[in-house]
Design a protein around this motif. Structure first.
Motif, PDB file in Angstrom:
ATOM      1  N   TRP A  29     -82.485   7.949 -23.691  1.00 21.80           N
ATOM      2  CA  TRP A  29     -82.157   7.534 -25.096  1.00 21.80           C
ATOM      3  C   TRP A  29     -82.666   6.083 -25.284  1.00 21.80           C
ATOM      4  O   TRP A  29     -82.796   5.470 -26.395  1.00 21.80           O
ATOM      5  CB  TRP A  29     -80.592   7.371 -25.148  1.00 21.80           C
ATOM      6  N   ARG A  30     -82.873   5.306 -24.126  1.00 19.40           N
ATOM      7  CA  ARG A  30     -83.466   4.053 -24.095  1.00 19.40           C
ATOM      8  C   ARG A  30     -84.927   4.005 -24.704  1.00 19.40           C
ATOM      9  O   ARG A  30     -85.413   2.913 -25.125  1.00 19.40           O
ATOM     10  CB  ARG A  30     -83.378   3.236 -22.840  1.00 19.40           C
ATOM     11  N   LEU A  35     -82.081   5.800 -31.032  1.00 20.22           N
ATOM     12  CA  LEU A  35     -81.018   5.689 -29.955  1.00 20.22           C
ATOM     13  C   LEU A  35     -81.015   4.148 -29.310  1.00 20.22           C
ATOM     14  O   LEU A  35     -80.172   3.645 -28.973  1.00 20.22           O
ATOM     15  CB  LEU A  35     -80.972   6.866 -29.111  1.00 20.22           C
ATOM     16  N   SER A  36     -82.400   3.927 -29.235  1.00 19.20           N
ATOM     17  CA  SER A  36     -82.477   2.790 -28.288  1.00 19.20           C
ATOM     18  C   SER A  36     -81.845   1.364 -28.925  1.00 19.20           C
ATOM     19  O   SER A  36     -81.777   0.374 -28.455  1.00 19.20           O
ATOM     20  CB  SER A  36     -84.044   2.305 -28.036  1.00 19.20           C
ATOM     21  N   PHE A  38     -79.269   1.114 -30.268  1.00 18.48           N
ATOM     22  CA  PHE A  38     -77.533   1.161 -30.183  1.00 18.48           C
ATOM     23  C   PHE A  38     -77.124   0.598 -28.910  1.00 18.48           C
ATOM     24  O   PHE A  38     -77.741   0.732 -27.954  1.00 18.48           O
ATOM     25  CB  PHE A  38     -77.150   2.641 -30.466  1.00 18.48           C
ATOM     26  N   ASP A  40     -75.753   0.694 -25.256  1.00 19.86           N
ATOM     27  CA  ASP A  40     -76.018   1.706 -24.419  1.00 19.86           C
ATOM     28  C   ASP A  40     -75.281   2.878 -24.227  1.00 19.86           C
ATOM     29  O   ASP A  40     -75.497   4.017 -24.285  1.00 19.86           O
ATOM     30  CB  ASP A  40     -76.159   1.099 -22.874  1.00 19.86           C
ATOM     31  N   THR A  42     -72.960   3.940 -26.460  1.00 23.33           N
ATOM     32  CA  THR A  42     -73.029   4.545 -27.887  1.00 23.33           C
ATOM     33  C   THR A  42     -74.300   5.562 -27.908  1.00 23.33           C
ATOM     34  O   THR A  42     -74.024   6.686 -28.244  1.00 23.33           O
ATOM     35  CB  THR A  42     -72.997   3.566 -29.058  1.00 23.33           C
ATOM     36  N   ALA A  43     -75.196   5.053 -27.276  1.00 23.30           N
ATOM     37  CA  ALA A  43     -76.447   5.902 -27.273  1.00 23.30           C
ATOM     38  C   ALA A  43     -76.340   7.020 -26.326  1.00 23.30           C
ATOM     39  O   ALA A  43     -76.973   8.131 -26.717  1.00 23.30           O
ATOM     40  CB  ALA A  43     -77.748   4.917 -27.064  1.00 23.30           C
ATOM     41  N   ARG A  44     -75.877   6.672 -25.212  1.00 21.26           N
ATOM     42  CA  ARG A  44     -75.652   7.761 -24.143  1.00 21.26           C
ATOM     43  C   ARG A  44     -74.776   8.813 -24.860  1.00 21.26           C
ATOM     44  O   ARG A  44     -75.138  10.076 -24.500  1.00 21.26           O
ATOM     45  CB  ARG A  44     -75.316   7.105 -22.895  1.00 21.26           C
ATOM     46  N   PHE A  47     -76.834  10.779 -27.504  1.00 22.86           N
ATOM     47  CA  PHE A  47     -77.789  11.489 -26.919  1.00 22.86           C
ATOM     48  C   PHE A  47     -77.098  12.714 -26.223  1.00 22.86           C
ATOM     49  O   PHE A  47     -77.563  13.886 -26.499  1.00 22.86           O
ATOM     50  CB  PHE A  47     -78.433  10.742 -25.604  1.00 22.86           C
TER      51      PHE A  47
END
Length: 126
Positions: A29-30, A35-36, A38, A40, A42-44, A47
């Motif tokens: 997601w990074r 997503l990058s 947000f 980490d 939250t993004a994970r 994802f």
């Protein structure tokens, strides 16, 4: 020929699913534009949860839709494009995928997708 066509599709889908499991360990997601941005965690989480409708849609389109062959061609094109994106991102500082897992899952799915397309061109399924 229909058996090989179906096998190549199921293999692509399986390899993509395993790749997405591996993607969780590499924080893929990074590398994704939206997503990058947000935090980490939250993004994970996003994802992870976004993969549920993705796979529901894929399974339905590939195995139950009246237009499943078209979905198979589109999916095959998508896994090929996915492999190209992985290749292009491979030099990115946050890219941490490594062979043999990446080679087998990402590029194997693309190869299997290419086989599906080639077999489809060779002969139309029922």
């Amino acid at each position: 020929m229909k058996t090989l066509l179906n096998l190549s599709l199921v293999l692509s889908l399986s390899l993509l699913a395993v790749h997405e499991m591996d993607a969780m360990t590499h924080a893929e997601w990074r590398l994704l534009p939206i997503l990058s941005g947000f935090p980490d965690e939250t993004a994970r989480t996003a994802f992870l949860w976004l993969h549920i409708p993705l796979y529901v849609g894929l399974f339905w389109a590939l195995f139950h839709a009246s237009w499943r062959h078209i979905a198979g061609l589109a999916f095959s094109g998508a896994v090929i494009l996915h492999a190209i994106v992985h290749f292009l991102l491979s030099g990115h500082t946050l890219y941490s995928f490594t062979p043999p897992i990446e080679t087998v899952t990402v590029y194997g799915a693309a190869l299997s997708g290419l086989i599906y397309i080639a077999l489809s061109i060779k002969g139309t399924p029922e």
